[in-house]
Motif scaffolding. Structure first.
Motif, short mmCIF file in Angstrom:
data_model
loop_
_atom_site.label_atom_id
_atom_site.label_comp_id
_atom_site.label_asym_id
_atom_site.label_seq_id
_atom_site.Cartn_x
_atom_site.Cartn_y
_atom_site.Cartn_z
N ARG A 197 0.17 -7.56 -6.10
CA ARG A 197 1.39 -8.24 -5.66
C ARG A 197 2.28 -8.59 -6.85
N VAL A 207 6.73 -8.30 -0.73
CA VAL A 207 5.87 -7.79 0.34
C VAL A 207 6.52 -8.07 1.70
N GLU A 210 1.92 -6.18 5.86
CA GLU A 210 0.61 -5.84 5.29
C GLU A 210 -0.45 -5.72 6.37
N ALA A 225 6.12 -2.90 0.46
CA ALA A 225 6.94 -3.78 -0.38
C ALA A 225 8.36 -3.24 -0.40
#
Ligand code: SAM
Length: 228
Positions: A197, A207, A210, A225
């Motif tokens: 990250r 982000v 996910e 992202a």
């Protein structure tokens, strides 16, 4: 790193041009006979691909440019091209990119180009950059640089997956390494999610979505992202 173990990249290229090609080409097929572990990995990998395709279905992929790095046999690149994306896909292994091109041709997919290249040598600008289950071949200290490079290719977003480094997976990996029998694979690197990250944020990305996919022998954290 000692000379004894050689260079990771050379080893990975050699592996995926020989033994690794036959092993993974079988796993990434629907019909070939595989053992239980390979079947589990096939199922897990397919779940990751389906999650990306579900995201892609919600976005309009028609005419969008996609760069798939470490494309393997085209498991993601081909369906994205079938959704209308203009796909440029590459793999460090000639055998892999050749098989991906063969599969695309067989399916009549025309808007996908396949070539042989390590991802550091890929250049250009694409709406979406994808890199799925490739980071496992990158040593910890090279992972952030790899993500920085991939982000540099992406105008809009990066879709990236990796095996997360948690105590449980570290333990599983150790058990796997202790199992008897000849080593059938290359070294595998797990990555700290925080470090992944951080590398994305450093490159100016945040982000957006996910997912995590885990079966018995397959673990993959998937991150989309977006450029801020
Ligand atoms: N992304 C594909 C998929 O999900 O179906 C293939 C995943 S497979 C586990 C990993 C692939 O990464 C192999 O085809 C391998 O040749 C490729 N690879 C490994 N290191 C690479 C590098 N430095 N540059 C480009 N490809 C690489």
């Amino acid at each position: 790193r000692t000379a004894l173990f050689g260079d990771d990249k050379t080893e990975v290229r050699e592996y995926f041009n020989t033994e690794g090609f036959s092993r993974w080409n079988k796993i990434y097929s629907e019909s070939d006979e595989v053992n239980k572990v390979q079947l589990d990995i096939r199922t897990g990998h397919d779940q990751t691909i389906q999650k990306i395709l579900t995201w892609a279905k919600g976005d309009d992929m028609a005419g969008k440019t996609v760069c798939d790095c470490g494309c393997g046999v085209g498991s993601l690149a081909i369906p994205l091209a079938q959704m209308g994306a203009k796909v440029s896909a590459s793999d460090i292994s000639d055998a892999m990119s050749g098989e991906a091109a063969r599969r695309a041709k067989e399916l009549g997919v025309e808007n996908a180009d396949f070539y042989t290249s390590d991802l550091e040598s890929v250049s250009g600008k694409y709406d979406t950059v994808t890199c799925v289950d490739v980071a496992i071949h990158y040593p910890t200290e090279q992972m952030a640089g790899m993500i920085g490079h991939l982000c540099g290719l992406a105008e809009d977003r990066l879709i990236f997956s990796f095996a997360p480094k948690t105590w449980y997976f570290v333990l599983l990996k150790k058990i796997g390494e202790l199992a008897p029998g000849p080593s059938k694979t290359t070294r595998a690197y797990l990555h700290e999610e925080g470090a992944v990250r951080e590398a994305m944020e450093k490159a100016g990305f945040r982000v957006a979505r996910e997912e995590f996919t885990g079966t018995s022998f397959y673990f993959s954290k998937l991150i989309e992202a977006k450029r801020v």
